[in-house]
Design a protein around this motif. Structure first.
Motif, short mmCIF file in Angstrom:
data_model
loop_
_atom_site.label_atom_id
_atom_site.label_comp_id
_atom_site.label_asym_id
_atom_site.label_seq_id
_atom_site.Cartn_x
_atom_site.Cartn_y
_atom_site.Cartn_z
N VAL A 151 10.11 5.17 -0.40
CA VAL A 151 9.32 3.82 0.09
C VAL A 151 8.92 3.17 1.64
O VAL A 151 9.69 2.47 0.43
N ASP A 152 8.54 3.11 2.91
CA ASP A 152 9.13 2.02 3.71
C ASP A 152 7.65 2.11 4.28
O ASP A 152 6.58 2.52 4.12
N ASN A 221 1.33 0.75 12.23
CA ASN A 221 1.34 0.58 10.57
C ASN A 221 1.54 1.61 10.41
O ASN A 221 0.58 2.83 10.83
N ALA A 222 2.51 1.98 9.62
CA ALA A 222 2.72 3.62 9.19
C ALA A 222 2.97 2.72 7.73
O ALA A 222 4.12 2.37 7.70
N LEU A 223 2.95 4.28 5.96
CA LEU A 223 3.49 4.15 5.83
C LEU A 223 4.27 5.15 5.14
O LEU A 223 3.95 6.48 5.41
N GLN A 224 5.58 5.24 5.28
CA GLN A 224 6.12 6.82 5.66
C GLN A 224 6.71 6.90 3.61
O GLN A 224 8.01 5.55 3.45
N SER A 225 7.07 8.05 3.62
CA SER A 225 8.16 8.13 2.46
C SER A 225 8.51 9.39 2.43
O SER A 225 7.80 10.34 3.20
N VAL A 226 9.68 9.95 1.40
CA VAL A 226 10.60 10.76 1.99
C VAL A 226 11.42 10.97 0.19
O VAL A 226 11.39 10.17 -0.35
#
Length: 361
Positions: A151-152, A221-226
């Protein structure tokens, strides 16, 4: 300054090729493009299964060639001139009342009196290279059994974006003065202001020229999850989800997306154009997978003989994308600010769609 000089006397307009200083350079040099980078990785539990990463950097975009190639449509190379027989008002002019067209003359750097130049592109001599400050911080964790989760937070601030401005808009103080003394009706707005009598633009020759400046700004602006599952027991899987918001006041200076336009609503007040970017995608989910069918040698089914050779070794794989829609602008037919361009409509009254009406109303 060329566009805001009122013509002092009637007559043809002659163009000369000039530049910032030497007469050959399109815009001043921009040699101070500093690009520092900083990165950090940390294993907080010292077990090799968790990683905290963060980074910062400055990156520059390129000054793309289309900005320059569009200049070949300027005088003295090509000049698109247009006459308005009505002068923005009065009785309609019919074809029978016009003189027959003359033979086209050879190209010239001189534009006849009374003509308005269209399609002129102008570069700001102080053009700068766009740049982006990017930053991120995130956590990666190994979950076991070939699985991992990340998560970033990812952000950026972009400045000096190329923005297209109206180089010869109706000037608010001239419009207000003409309306106050009664020489310009309040009903004259939009494109009619550009050819209105009295003259309310800064120059009597140019019709909506495009001035390209590097003054736009944007944020992301972003919440990135993998989530990743490595190939095991015949299955590999990955899911990536991003929740983000991109905001700017100048998405593209040359090619606007559908239902949008290049010029700002008001070239004297660029804050009116700040909003969701043309390419803003609030939600985006991407799935990719590989599934090995349980048939053939080494599997539980059809693992012998002819069936094993025919059905063994087959895989099913796919890539699926799910995303929310892009924003779009709505324009009305009014020009309440008298800038030569129509409004984004303001809603006054009940916002509900009337019963039986289309949802797109």
């Amino acid at each position: 300054n060329l566009l805001y000089q009122q013509a002092s006397a009637p007559g043809p307009i002659t163009f000369q090729t000039v530049g910032p200083g030497t007469g050959r350079q399109m815009y001043f040099s921009d040699p101070y493009d500093f690009e520092p980078r900083l990165g950090l990785a940390w294993d907080p539990f010292r077990d090799g299964k968790t990683s905290v990463r963060m980074g910062y950097g400055i990156f520059h975009d390129r000054v793309f060639g289309n900005l320059f190639t569009n200049l070949k449509g300027d005088p003295p190379f090509i000049a698109g001139a247009q006459n308005f027989p009505n002068g923005g008002g009065g009785s309609p002019v019919t074809l029978a009342g016009l003189a027959p067209p003359a033979t086209l003359p050879a190209p010239s750097a001189t534009i006849p009196e009374g003509s308005l130049l269209r399609g002129v592109n102008i570069l700001d001599p102080n053009l700068k290279t766009p740049y982006t400050q990017s930053w991120n911080v995130g956590i990666q964790r190994q979950l076991g059994n070939g699985m991992a989760f990340e998560v970033d937070y990812v952000g950026s601030g972009t400045h000096r974006l190329f923005q297209l401005l109206d180089g010869n808009p109706p000037l608010p103080w001239l419009v207000a003065a003409a309306q106050a003394n009664g020489s310009l009706a309040l009903s004259v707005s939009g494109g009619k202001l550009r050819v209105a009598t009295p003259q309310v633009t800064g120059n009597q020759v140019f019709l909506e020229p495009s001035v390209i400046k590097s003054i736009g700004n944007g944020t992301y602006n972003a919440l990135q999850s993998v989530f990743t599952r490595q190939f095991s027991h015949g299955l590999q899987f990955q899911a990536a989800y991003t929740y983000s918001h991109a905001i700017d006041d100048a998405s593209d200076p040359l090619s606007a997306v559908a239902d949008n336009r290049n010029l700002p609503r008001n070239s004297f007040n660029l804050k009116e154009d700040r909003g969701s970017s043309d390419y803003d995608l609030r939600h985006r989910l991407i799935l990719n997978y590989v599934f090995e069918l349980p048939f053939g040698k080494g599997h539980a089914h059809f693992n012998r003989g002819f069936a094993s050779r025919v059905l063994g070794g087959w895989e099913v794989s796919g890539l699926s994308t799910f995303q929310s829609g892009r924003p779009f602008d709505i324009y009305s037919s009014l020009d309440s600010e008298y800038t030569g361009l129509t409004n984004r409509p303001d809603l006054v009254g009940n916002p509900s769609i009337p019963a039986g009406s289309l949802r797109t109303q």
